[in-house]
Write a protein that holds these residues in place. Structure first.
Motif, PDB file in Angstrom:
ATOM      1  N   ILE A 213      12.317   5.294   2.067  1.00 58.50           N
ATOM      2  CA  ILE A 213      11.275   6.121   2.672  1.00 58.50           C
ATOM      3  C   ILE A 213      11.444   7.528   2.120  1.00 58.50           C
ATOM      4  O   ILE A 213      12.547   8.084   2.154  1.00 58.50           O
ATOM      5  CB  ILE A 213      11.397   6.145   4.217  1.00 58.50           C
ATOM      6  N   LYS A 214      10.356   8.076   1.587  1.00 60.14           N
ATOM      7  CA  LYS A 214      10.423   9.439   1.034  1.00 60.14           C
ATOM      8  C   LYS A 214      10.011  10.466   2.073  1.00 60.14           C
ATOM      9  O   LYS A 214       9.093  10.209   2.856  1.00 60.14           O
ATOM     10  CB  LYS A 214       9.510   9.544  -0.202  1.00 60.14           C
ATOM     11  N   VAL A 215      10.694  11.624   2.051  1.00 63.88           N
ATOM     12  CA  VAL A 215      10.326  12.698   2.973  1.00 63.88           C
ATOM     13  C   VAL A 215       9.530  13.751   2.209  1.00 63.88           C
ATOM     14  O   VAL A 215       9.938  14.174   1.124  1.00 63.88           O
ATOM     15  CB  VAL A 215      11.586  13.349   3.599  1.00 63.88           C
TER      16      VAL A 215
ATOM     17  N   ALA B 281       5.394  -1.793   2.729  1.00 61.27           N
ATOM     18  CA  ALA B 281       4.533  -0.672   2.336  1.00 61.27           C
ATOM     19  C   ALA B 281       5.403   0.372   1.635  1.00 61.27           C
ATOM     20  O   ALA B 281       6.567   0.555   1.998  1.00 61.27           O
ATOM     21  CB  ALA B 281       3.863  -0.061   3.564  1.00 61.27           C
ATOM     22  N   ASN B 282       4.841   1.042   0.643  1.00 57.89           N
ATOM     23  CA  ASN B 282       5.533   2.161  -0.014  1.00 57.89           C
ATOM     24  C   ASN B 282       5.331   3.377   0.906  1.00 57.89           C
ATOM     25  O   ASN B 282       4.263   3.960   0.945  1.00 57.89           O
ATOM     26  CB  ASN B 282       4.915   2.365  -1.410  1.00 57.89           C
ATOM     27  N   THR B 283       6.371   3.695   1.667  1.00 56.96           N
ATOM     28  CA  THR B 283       6.223   4.600   2.804  1.00 56.96           C
ATOM     29  C   THR B 283       6.761   5.995   2.528  1.00 56.96           C
ATOM     30  O   THR B 283       7.879   6.149   2.016  1.00 56.96           O
ATOM     31  CB  THR B 283       6.961   4.011   4.028  1.00 56.96           C
ATOM     32  N   SER B 284       5.973   7.015   2.863  1.00 59.83           N
ATOM     33  CA  SER B 284       6.429   8.402   2.810  1.00 59.83           C
ATOM     34  C   SER B 284       6.177   9.014   4.179  1.00 59.83           C
ATOM     35  O   SER B 284       5.287   8.573   4.901  1.00 59.83           O
ATOM     36  CB  SER B 284       5.634   9.195   1.774  1.00 59.83           C
ATOM     37  N   THR B 285       6.965  10.033   4.523  1.00 66.82           N
ATOM     38  CA  THR B 285       6.759  10.649   5.824  1.00 66.82           C
ATOM     39  C   THR B 285       6.833  12.169   5.727  1.00 66.82           C
ATOM     40  O   THR B 285       7.636  12.703   4.962  1.00 66.82           O
ATOM     41  CB  THR B 285       7.758  10.082   6.862  1.00 66.82           C
TER      42      THR B 285
ATOM     43  N   GLU C 252       0.733  16.821  -5.539  1.00 66.53           N
ATOM     44  CA  GLU C 252      -0.408  16.013  -5.112  1.00 66.53           C
ATOM     45  C   GLU C 252      -0.059  14.543  -5.283  1.00 66.53           C
ATOM     46  O   GLU C 252       0.413  14.140  -6.337  1.00 66.53           O
ATOM     47  CB  GLU C 252      -1.631  16.319  -5.991  1.00 66.53           C
ATOM     48  N   LEU C 253      -0.282  13.743  -4.247  1.00 68.25           N
ATOM     49  CA  LEU C 253       0.029  12.314  -4.333  1.00 68.25           C
ATOM     50  C   LEU C 253      -1.130  11.493  -3.770  1.00 68.25           C
ATOM     51  O   LEU C 253      -1.826  11.922  -2.858  1.00 68.25           O
ATOM     52  CB  LEU C 253       1.307  12.002  -3.539  1.00 68.25           C
ATOM     53  N   ASP C 254      -1.304  10.284  -4.343  1.00 70.18           N
ATOM     54  CA  ASP C 254      -2.352   9.368  -3.873  1.00 70.18           C
ATOM     55  C   ASP C 254      -1.850   8.522  -2.711  1.00 70.18           C
ATOM     56  O   ASP C 254      -0.726   8.045  -2.762  1.00 70.18           O
ATOM     57  CB  ASP C 254      -2.698   8.374  -5.004  1.00 70.18           C
ATOM     58  N   PHE C 255      -2.695   8.321  -1.712  1.00 68.13           N
ATOM     59  CA  PHE C 255      -2.325   7.412  -0.622  1.00 68.13           C
ATOM     60  C   PHE C 255      -3.494   6.502  -0.270  1.00 68.13           C
ATOM     61  O   PHE C 255      -4.652   6.902  -0.362  1.00 68.13           O
ATOM     62  CB  PHE C 255      -1.895   8.203   0.626  1.00 68.13           C
ATOM     63  N   ASP C 256      -3.145   5.268   0.165  1.00 68.93           N
ATOM     64  CA  ASP C 256      -4.183   4.333   0.638  1.00 68.93           C
ATOM     65  C   ASP C 256      -4.464   4.541   2.123  1.00 68.93           C
ATOM     66  O   ASP C 256      -5.548   4.215   2.597  1.00 68.93           O
ATOM     67  CB  ASP C 256      -3.725   2.884   0.431  1.00 68.93           C
TER      68      ASP C 256
ATOM     69  N   LYS D 177       0.856  -1.205   0.000  1.00 75.77           N
ATOM     70  CA  LYS D 177       0.000   0.000   0.000  1.00 75.77           C
ATOM     71  C   LYS D 177       0.891   1.253   0.000  1.00 75.77           C
ATOM     72  O   LYS D 177       2.041   1.216   0.430  1.00 75.77           O
ATOM     73  CB  LYS D 177      -0.874   0.015   1.267  1.00 75.77           C
ATOM     74  N   ASP D 178       0.320   2.353  -0.473  1.00 74.92           N
ATOM     75  CA  ASP D 178       1.003   3.651  -0.367  1.00 74.92           C
ATOM     76  C   ASP D 178       0.576   4.284   0.950  1.00 74.92           C
ATOM     77  O   ASP D 178      -0.609   4.596   1.135  1.00 74.92           O
ATOM     78  CB  ASP D 178       0.590   4.576  -1.533  1.00 74.92           C
ATOM     79  N   VAL D 179       1.516   4.436   1.854  1.00 78.82           N
ATOM     80  CA  VAL D 179       1.166   4.918   3.191  1.00 78.82           C
ATOM     81  C   VAL D 179       1.951   6.188   3.526  1.00 78.82           C
ATOM     82  O   VAL D 179       3.147   6.291   3.236  1.00 78.82           O
ATOM     83  CB  VAL D 179       1.451   3.849   4.284  1.00 78.82           C
TER      84      VAL D 179
END
Ligand SMILES: Cc1cc2nc3c(=O)[nH]c(=O)nc-3n(C[C@H](O)[C@H](O)[C@H](O)COP(=O)(O)OP(=O)(O)OC[C@H]3O[C@@H](n4cnc5c(N)ncnc54)[C@H](O)[C@@H]3O)c2cc1C
Ligand SMILES: *[C@@H]1O[C@H](CO)[C@@H](O)[C@H](O)[C@H]1NC(C)=O
Ligand SMILES: *[C@@H]1O[C@H](CO)[C@@H](O)[C@H](O)[C@H]1NC(C)=O
Length: 381
Positions: A281-283, A195-199, A302-306, A172-174
């Motif tokens: 992990i993307k910031v 998980a495809n993680t961004s913070t 703009e980015l999509d997240f689950d 998931k994109d989280v």
């Protein structure tokens, strides 16, 4: 109605420490706890991979050091075993399912009147005591910022206190919001779980590791705060280099200065930084608003997240039930006076575990408070 000498609200580390010290001094008390167990933060609201981020010598309760064979950085389950042993050893029997809804000081007889609602049947019971100790914690309820569009978000969102593990987020994109210790560790856990993680990292933070903190906590006994801060910052620069290209900026003030003066903890890295440096992990910058399943950031990207996990902290809830809180607390539920003079208020009112100094702080408060109660009982005038 039931009367006792000391009434303690909350059976977390702070409340249990008070109970053990009072037992040892043979001072009668009652502990009221709204949940069905003690240390509910640890048992119900902490993620699976959570470890103590401070060495065990800084995380013991009064009168019971950790066993020599215990790990230096204990995992949650070992720490919970220690808490359960503590409760058994000191024969602490909190009244579970008792949610304190109001506490006020009765000037006429000089006693505290405390109303607790039984959470199973809603029956309210009145307790009367000479002393009242607020030990309901800094983490009374999870805080989620008011972001435009959040309630129409098409994915799932939760507070970090509801997060258990990354298992359900595989592939998931989280997005994790908040870069305190919980946020950083949850990002790491999510990324490890596939998980495809961004913070989102909005504010400057100090990044250190556990050993730097451990050494610094020994050094503060001998060196000035500014010297220790300079040493820790130097060690951090050596290990992590310049993180500004990843959107992580160092605050102007030092890590221990910020902890002691503003209650802001440095991030104690558990491996998240390496994952940020490798791009796993993307910031991302702060959030502007949410539009269905898109998150719009301050830089207009703009980015999509689950799913979104809010590791945006907690609020103290003591002022919701403590009527005469101005004897000791500010409107935000934290002490009026600065540490180390924060724990004592007027009319035999005390607070433990609210100085943002973790378990060590709660333990110090418990000892100071119970010594004071013993003294007051010995010299009533
Ligand atoms: C994920 C996480 C990791 C942490 N790791 C560390 C660490 O490694 N080292 C460290 O030193 N600190 C750590 N902390 C800080 C934490 O605040 C302390 O560890 C400790 O739990 C504080 O103890 P406390 O008793 O003050 O509060 P809590 O543990 O929050 O206990 C308060 C209790 O009061 C009860 N309560 C609240 N309101 C009422 C009411 N109205 N009526 C009845 N009962 C009520 C609650 O149910 C709860 O059981 C961590 C915190 C979190 C969230
Ligand atoms: C107790 O009160 C809460 C909220 O006031 C309510 O939702 C719940 O149904 C009540 N429970 C009982 C057993 O009366
Ligand atoms: C991972 O998430 C980022 C940020 O939302 C997105 O740009 C990227 O396309 C995602 N990657 C995959 C493989 O889904």
């Amino acid at each position: 109605m039931e009367e006792t000498i000391v009434l303690v609200v909350g059976a977390g580390p702070a409340g249990l420490g008070i109970a053990a010290c009072l037992s040892q001094k043979c001072i009668p008390y009652i502990v009221l706890e709204r949940e069905d167990c003690c240390a509910s933060l640890w048992k119900k609201r902490a993620y699976d991979r959570c470890h103590l981020h401070l060495a065990k010598e800084f995380c013991s309760f009064p009168l019971k050091p950790h066993a020599p064979e215990a790990n230096k950085y204990m995992c949650k389950d070992d720490f919970i075993d220690y808490i359960d042993e503590y409760v058994e050893q000191f024969e602490i029997t909190p009244r579970y399912y008792h949610s304190v809804e109001s506490a006020s000081f009765d000037e006429n007889n000089g006693k505290w009147l405390v109303e607790a609602r039984h959470t199973e049947n809603n029956v309210t019971k009145l307790f009367v005591s000479s002393f009242l100790v607020v030990a309901s914690g800094e983490n009374g309820k999870g805080y989620i910022p008011d972001i435009p569009g959040l309630n129409d978000f098409k994915g799932d969102f939760m507070h970090s206190s509801e997060y258990k593990s990354g298992r359900q987020f595989r592939d998931k994109d989280v997005l994790v919001v908040g870069c305190g210790n919980s946020g950083m560790e949850i990002s790491y856990d999510l990324s490890n779980s596939g998980a495809n993680t961004s913070t989102v990292i909005r504010n400057p933070v100090h990044v250190v590791d556990r050993e730097m903190v451990f050494v610094a906590m020994q050094l503060v006994k001998y060196l000035s705060l500014s010297t220790v801060d300079a040493l820790v910052s130097f060690a951090s620069k050596l290990k992590y280099g310049d993180l500004s290209k990843y959107g992580i900026f160092r605050p102007k003030e030092g890590p221990f200065f910020l902890k002691i003066n503003k209650g802001r903890s440095p991030v104690i890295d558990v491996g998240t930084i390496a994952k940020i440096q490798s791009g796993d992990i993307k910031v991302l910058p702060g959030i502007e608003r949410i539009n269905k399943n898109k998150v719009v950031f301050k830089d207009k990207v703009e980015l999509d997240f689950d799913a979104i996990i809010f590791a945006t902290g907690f609020k103290s809830t003591a002022c919701e039930w403590l009527k005469d809180y101005d004897y000791i607390l500010k409107d935000d539920g934290f002490p009026k006076n600065r540490c180390p003079n924060h724990w004592k208020g007027k009319n035999k009112l005390y607070c433990a575990g609210l100085s943002r100094m973790g378990i060590q702080g709660a333990t110090k408060d418990a000892i100071a408070i119970t010594d004071d109660i013993e003294m007051v009982l010995g010299n009533p005038n």
